[in-house]
Design a protein around this motif. Structure first.
Motif, PDB file in Angstrom:
ATOM      1  N   GLY A   1      -6.243  -7.069   2.507  1.00 27.91           N
ATOM      2  CA  GLY A   1      -7.675  -7.008   2.791  1.00 27.91           C
ATOM      3  C   GLY A   1      -8.547  -7.089   1.558  1.00 27.91           C
TER       4      GLY A   1
ATOM      5  N   SER B   1      -8.612  -4.624  -2.573  1.00 29.46           N
ATOM      6  CA  SER B   1      -7.323  -3.948  -2.756  1.00 29.46           C
ATOM      7  C   SER B   1      -6.649  -4.401  -4.051  1.00 29.46           C
TER       8      SER B   1
ATOM      9  N   THR C   1       0.879  -5.921   6.391  1.00 27.71           N
ATOM     10  CA  THR C   1      -0.579  -5.961   6.397  1.00 27.71           C
ATOM     11  C   THR C   1      -1.100  -4.799   5.566  1.00 27.71           C
TER      12      THR C   1
ATOM     13  N   GLY D   1      -4.610  -3.009   4.196  1.00 31.79           N
ATOM     14  CA  GLY D   1      -6.021  -2.947   4.557  1.00 31.79           C
ATOM     15  C   GLY D   1      -6.955  -3.135   3.377  1.00 31.79           C
ATOM     16  N   ASN D   2      -8.175  -2.658   3.563  1.00 34.85           N
ATOM     17  CA  ASN D   2      -9.209  -2.757   2.544  1.00 34.85           C
ATOM     18  C   ASN D   2      -9.163  -1.564   1.591  1.00 34.85           C
TER      19      ASN D   2
ATOM     20  N   ILE E   1       2.389  -1.654   8.051  1.00 30.98           N
ATOM     21  CA  ILE E   1       0.926  -1.632   8.021  1.00 30.98           C
ATOM     22  C   ILE E   1       0.468  -0.516   7.083  1.00 30.98           C
TER      23      ILE E   1
ATOM     24  N   GLU F   1      -2.991   1.095   6.166  1.00 28.78           N
ATOM     25  CA  GLU F   1      -4.374   1.071   6.616  1.00 28.78           C
ATOM     26  C   GLU F   1      -5.344   1.260   5.446  1.00 28.78           C
ATOM     27  N   ASP F   2      -6.640   1.167   5.734  1.00 26.06           N
ATOM     28  CA  ASP F   2      -7.664   1.189   4.701  1.00 26.06           C
ATOM     29  C   ASP F   2      -7.614   2.455   3.838  1.00 26.06           C
TER      30      ASP F   2
ATOM     31  N   LYS G   1      -4.868   5.698   7.640  1.00 20.27           N
ATOM     32  CA  LYS G   1      -6.059   5.576   6.805  1.00 20.27           C
ATOM     33  C   LYS G   1      -6.225   6.733   5.831  1.00 20.27           C
TER      34      LYS G   1
END
Length: 204
Positions: free
Chosen positions: A88, A91, A104, A106-107, A142, A144-145, A163
């Motif tokens: 994202g 990062s 994946t 995230g940001n 994954i 997360e942000d 997150k």
């Protein structure tokens, strides 16, 4: 039937196309793919950077995306050969990281140094066949942000890091990490959680 489906459904044609894209026995794409195909297929956000000494084993048949202002530092290996790698905005992928998709990120995520996030496992069940020749199995990772993955950590296949969580240095993460948590150890376990009532990080 689309051209992609025709290739996938014809083992000989699929093997030939694979050979055109990747030299036999290797994971990195041929130079012509790197120079003339990938730049038109993979998304690079505004202000993103991939340092010169990174190894980008990215291929056209899976996605690679790097968000705005995100950076992949030197000596990293990024591989989307068996699954998409999506990173994202804002990062940082620190020096000497290995990311093997499907992953994946995230940001505003920080990967420190020497981290392995591999969504790939080798089959081993058939003892009459060398492990190197058995099918690989993948399970999505994954991150997360707003997470921070500290140095020398390992994120195993199938894990989601929630997150704004922290993975302590040297941890081996084998299970999902709840949002707003700190985990550490091998295997990693939750040692702190954020309490939204007290507005404090509290020991688990």
């Amino acid at each position: 039937m689309s051209l992609t489906e025709q290739i996938k459904n014809n083992p000989k044609l699929k093997a030939f196309v694979h050979w055109l894209l990747i030299p036999s026995g290797e994971a990195r794409p041929r130079l012509w793919v790197k120079w003339f195909v990938n730049p038109f297929l993979h998304k690079r956000g505004k202000g993103s950077k991939v340092r010169y000494r990174s190894r980008m084993d990215v291929l056209p048949f899976n996605r690679f995306e790097l968000g705005n202002q995100s950076v992949i530092e030197s000596f990293c290996t990024i591989n989307n050969g068996v699954g998409d790698v999506i990173i994202g905005d804002g990062s940082l992928i620190g020096m000497s990281n290995v990311i093997i998709g499907p992953v994946t990120v995230g940001n505003n995520v920080i990967f420190a140094q020497n981290i392995v996030a591999s969504a790939l496992n080798h089959g081993y069940q058939d003892v009459t066949v060398p492990i190197s020749k058995q099918k690989v199995v993948t399970s999505q990772i994954i991150i997360e942000d707003d997470c921070w993955i500290a140095a020398n950590s390992v994120i195993t296949a199938g894990v989601t890091v929630g997150k704004h969580s922290v993975v302590g240095g040297g941890s081996v993460v084998t299970k999902d990490v709840p949002p707003y948590s700190v985990v550490a150890g091998n295997p990693a376990r939750v040692i702190k959680r954020y309490n939204f009532d007290s507005k404090q990080w509290e020991r688990a």
